[in-house]
Design a protein around this motif. Structure first.
Motif, PDB file in Angstrom:
ATOM      1  N   THR A  19      -0.179  -2.947   0.376  1.00 45.91           N
ATOM      2  CA  THR A  19       0.057  -3.542   1.357  1.00 45.91           C
ATOM      3  C   THR A  19       1.012  -2.405   2.523  1.00 45.91           C
ATOM      4  OG1 THR A  19       0.739  -5.075   1.665  1.00 45.91           O
ATOM      5  CG2 THR A  19      -1.603  -5.880   1.217  1.00 45.91           C
ATOM      6  N   PRO A  20       0.464  -2.555   3.763  1.00 44.14           N
ATOM      7  CA  PRO A  20       1.565  -0.984   4.323  1.00 44.14           C
ATOM      8  C   PRO A  20       3.337  -1.735   4.435  1.00 44.14           C
ATOM      9  CG  PRO A  20      -0.256  -2.283   5.576  1.00 44.14           C
ATOM     10  CD  PRO A  20      -0.223  -2.543   4.252  1.00 44.14           C
ATOM     11  N   ILE A  21       4.319  -0.774   4.283  1.00 42.97           N
ATOM     12  CA  ILE A  21       5.268  -1.444   4.594  1.00 42.97           C
ATOM     13  C   ILE A  21       5.740  -1.817   6.031  1.00 42.97           C
ATOM     14  CG2 ILE A  21       6.137  -0.885   2.451  1.00 42.97           C
ATOM     15  CD1 ILE A  21       6.638   1.969   3.364  1.00 42.97           C
ATOM     16  N   GLY A  22       5.236  -1.460   6.740  1.00 43.03           N
ATOM     17  CA  GLY A  22       5.226  -0.931   8.384  1.00 43.03           C
ATOM     18  C   GLY A  22       4.353  -0.756   9.231  1.00 43.03           C
ATOM     19  N   SER A  91       1.870  -8.725  -2.166  1.00 42.93           N
ATOM     20  CA  SER A  91       3.152  -8.881  -1.865  1.00 42.93           C
ATOM     21  C   SER A  91       2.973  -9.000  -0.620  1.00 42.93           C
ATOM     22  CB  SER A  91       4.214  -8.272  -2.550  1.00 42.93           C
ATOM     23  OG  SER A  91       4.576  -6.707  -1.856  1.00 42.93           O
ATOM     24  N   ASP A  92       4.030  -9.368   0.098  1.00 45.56           N
ATOM     25  CA  ASP A  92       4.587  -8.824   2.318  1.00 45.56           C
ATOM     26  C   ASP A  92       4.108  -7.638   2.725  1.00 45.56           C
ATOM     27  OD1 ASP A  92       4.794 -12.104   1.738  1.00 45.56           O
ATOM     28  OD2 ASP A  92       6.960 -12.077   2.292  1.00 45.56           O
ATOM     29  N   ALA A  93       4.804  -6.940   1.631  1.00 43.18           N
ATOM     30  CA  ALA A  93       4.857  -5.631   1.327  1.00 43.18           C
ATOM     31  C   ALA A  93       4.744  -4.559   0.661  1.00 43.18           C
ATOM     32  CB  ALA A  93       5.428  -5.197   2.992  1.00 43.18           C
ATOM     33  N   GLY A  94       4.287  -3.861   0.437  1.00 42.00           N
ATOM     34  CA  GLY A  94       4.647  -2.203   0.007  1.00 42.00           C
ATOM     35  C   GLY A  94       3.476  -2.614  -1.743  1.00 42.00           C
ATOM     36  N   THR A  95       3.812  -1.920  -2.947  1.00 43.58           N
ATOM     37  CA  THR A  95       3.268  -2.069  -4.046  1.00 43.58           C
ATOM     38  C   THR A  95       3.848  -3.501  -4.554  1.00 43.58           C
ATOM     39  OG1 THR A  95       2.988  -0.063  -4.150  1.00 43.58           O
ATOM     40  CG2 THR A  95       2.462  -0.965  -5.561  1.00 43.58           C
ATOM     41  N   PRO A  96       2.957  -4.659  -5.000  1.00 42.59           N
ATOM     42  CA  PRO A  96       3.104  -5.948  -6.079  1.00 42.59           C
ATOM     43  C   PRO A  96       4.475  -5.403  -6.889  1.00 42.59           C
ATOM     44  CG  PRO A  96       1.339  -6.152  -5.053  1.00 42.59           C
ATOM     45  CD  PRO A  96       1.135  -4.738  -5.249  1.00 42.59           C
ATOM     46  N   LEU A  97       4.570  -6.177  -7.958  1.00 38.99           N
ATOM     47  CA  LEU A  97       5.873  -5.793  -8.574  1.00 38.99           C
ATOM     48  C   LEU A  97       7.245  -5.045  -8.330  1.00 38.99           C
ATOM     49  CD1 LEU A  97       3.014  -6.453 -10.320  1.00 38.99           C
ATOM     50  CD2 LEU A  97       3.916  -5.553 -12.091  1.00 38.99           C
ATOM     51  N   ILE A  98       6.525  -4.596  -7.370  1.00 36.53           N
ATOM     52  CA  ILE A  98       8.233  -3.347  -7.113  1.00 36.53           C
ATOM     53  C   ILE A  98       9.113  -4.143  -6.068  1.00 36.53           C
ATOM     54  CG2 ILE A  98       9.006  -0.671  -6.440  1.00 36.53           C
ATOM     55  CD1 ILE A  98       6.526  -1.265  -8.539  1.00 36.53           C
ATOM     56  N   PRO A 122       0.973   2.344  -0.538  1.00 33.47           N
ATOM     57  CA  PRO A 122       2.523   2.118   0.428  1.00 33.47           C
ATOM     58  C   PRO A 122       3.284   1.558  -0.924  1.00 33.47           C
ATOM     59  CG  PRO A 122       1.363   1.449   2.205  1.00 33.47           C
ATOM     60  CD  PRO A 122       0.007   1.439   0.347  1.00 33.47           C
ATOM     61  N   CYS A 123       4.917   2.607  -0.664  1.00 38.64           N
ATOM     62  CA  CYS A 123       5.772   1.879  -2.416  1.00 38.64           C
ATOM     63  C   CYS A 123       6.980   2.624  -0.946  1.00 38.64           C
ATOM     64  CB  CYS A 123       5.754   2.579  -3.452  1.00 38.64           C
ATOM     65  SG  CYS A 123       7.089   2.195  -3.946  1.00 38.64           S
ATOM     66  N   ALA A 124       8.107   1.784  -0.773  1.00 30.17           N
ATOM     67  CA  ALA A 124       8.925   1.939   0.252  1.00 30.17           C
ATOM     68  C   ALA A 124       9.580   2.787  -0.703  1.00 30.17           C
ATOM     69  CB  ALA A 124      10.450   1.205   0.979  1.00 30.17           C
ATOM     70  N   VAL A 125      10.028   2.853  -2.298  1.00 27.44           N
ATOM     71  CA  VAL A 125      10.722   3.802  -2.563  1.00 27.44           C
ATOM     72  C   VAL A 125      10.177   5.112  -3.077  1.00 27.44           C
ATOM     73  CG1 VAL A 125      11.467   4.597  -5.426  1.00 27.44           C
ATOM     74  CG2 VAL A 125      11.100   1.634  -4.671  1.00 27.44           C
ATOM     75  N   ILE A 126       8.941   5.197  -2.644  1.00 23.49           N
ATOM     76  CA  ILE A 126       8.538   6.803  -3.291  1.00 23.49           C
ATOM     77  C   ILE A 126       8.253   7.195  -1.420  1.00 23.49           C
ATOM     78  CG2 ILE A 126       6.489   8.085  -4.046  1.00 23.49           C
ATOM     79  CD1 ILE A 126       8.203   6.653  -5.868  1.00 23.49           C
ATOM     80  N   THR A 127       8.190   6.029  -0.415  1.00 17.03           N
ATOM     81  CA  THR A 127       8.271   7.106   0.509  1.00 17.03           C
ATOM     82  C   THR A 127       9.656   7.530   0.517  1.00 17.03           C
ATOM     83  OG1 THR A 127       6.277   5.219   1.555  1.00 17.03           O
ATOM     84  CG2 THR A 127       7.896   6.270   3.116  1.00 17.03           C
ATOM     85  N   ALA A 128      10.600   6.860   0.637  1.00 12.27           N
ATOM     86  CA  ALA A 128      11.992   6.507   0.969  1.00 12.27           C
ATOM     87  C   ALA A 128      12.653   8.499   0.117  1.00 12.27           C
ATOM     88  CB  ALA A 128      12.983   6.215   0.407  1.00 12.27           C
ATOM     89  N   LEU A 129      12.294   8.719  -0.769  1.00 12.20           N
ATOM     90  CA  LEU A 129      12.415   9.264  -1.650  1.00 12.20           C
ATOM     91  C   LEU A 129      11.365  10.858  -2.148  1.00 12.20           C
ATOM     92  CD1 LEU A 129      14.066  10.267  -4.728  1.00 12.20           C
ATOM     93  CD2 LEU A 129      11.498  10.091  -5.691  1.00 12.20           C
TER      94      LEU A 129
END
Length: 286
Positions: A19-22, A91-98, A122-129
């Motif tokens: 789900t979206p991270i923002g 999950s609340d935001a991003g990819t579950p389990l991460i 969406p996944c904050a790790v990959i987006t940031a990287l």
């Protein structure tokens, strides 16, 4: 590219739905189709997920599955899946389990032979990287940093010589202390990128040597607001400096000897590293 009917879901299947991270516009059409068509949504926070579902006019029933009840509720959900129920995990935001709940459920599903279908998203790790400008061919996601200073310093010490880009999550109220601990272990020159408020209005991705990054954060209290991803450049061994005398000797010897033997003799004469001399010779005398 093959096409499938994205509006259909399979029975007795667990879907992992990012789900979206923002930014709500980042949700995929496939994710919306799955959320609208499964029988049940297992959510980290049902109130939070309900707001997301309401925004997209989805009325699927939700079920609370979080860190504190996952191991106990996994069996119940597996029974539902084995009886034919389709379930989406969010999950609340991003990819579950991460750095979010879901591991125990997915692991148990695999053991029980229940079909698990992960959706990309969406996944904050990959987006940031992808936007950090640090090497991305090899990286290690380390999750949230330990809450105590000693734990953080031990963590940084264990990773100090890791050549991969290191990625951490950190909260706003601990970011300054965490960077101070990082400074004590990794030094002021290590390149670090801070990515905050990703996909949101005040998204910021700022990189600098660690010492300068800490000063930059101190200049404006707004810079320590929001959820953060911290990316740390991997360790780079300092190139060994070869003396002018050793390079002159190598240059003379290589005129009469194979480079490998010339490098070995030069290393013995000057107390230098044979491999460094050989590499220098390949690059400069070939």
């Amino acid at each position: 590219m093959s096409e499938t009917n994205s509006s259909m879901v399979d029975v007795a299947t667990l879907y992992i739905v990012p789900t979206p991270i923002g930014n709500l516009a980042d949700i995929t059409q496939r994710a919306l189709d799955v959320l609208a068509n499964v029988d049940l949504i297992a959510a980290e926070d049902t109130r939070h997920t309900s707001r997301l579902l309401s925004h997209f006019s989805i009325s699927t029933r939700t079920f609370a599955l979080h860190d504190h009840n996952e191991q106990q509720k996994a069996d119940f959900l597996i029974e539902k899946l084995q009886s034919g129920t389709s379930i989406a995990l969010v999950s609340d935001a991003g990819t579950p389990l991460i750095s979010d709940p879901g591991y125990h459920l997915v692991n148990r599903c695999r053991q029980a032979g229940v079909k698990v279908v992960p959706l990309p998203g969406p996944c904050a790790v990959i987006t940031a990287l992808s936007g950090a400008g640090l090497p991305s061919d090899r990286f290690s996601f380390e999750g949230f940093l330990p809450p105590k200073s000693k734990g953080r310093r031990d963590c940084f010490q264990a990773l100090a010589n890791d050549e991969r880009t290191l990625i951490f999550y950190e909260s706003p109220h601990r970011i300054n202390d965490s960077l101070s601990d990082m400074l004590a272990v990794l030094g002021a020159e290590r390149q670090v990128v801070l990515a905050r408020e990703l996909t949101k209005t005040y998204e910021t991705i700022h990189g600098a040597p660690l010492g300068e990054l800490i000063e930059w954060l101190a200049e404006d209290s707004n810079r320590v607001r929001g959820e953060m991803v911290v990316l740390v450049a991997g360790h780079r061994a300092q190139k060994e400096e070869l003396s002018a005398e050793s390079l002159r000797t190598l240059g003379l010897l290589v005129k009469e000897l194979p480079l490998k033997k010339a490098a070995a003799l030069t290393a013995e004469i000057h107390g230098a590293k044979k491999n460094a001399l050989y590499k220098w010779g390949l690059e400069n005398l070939g």
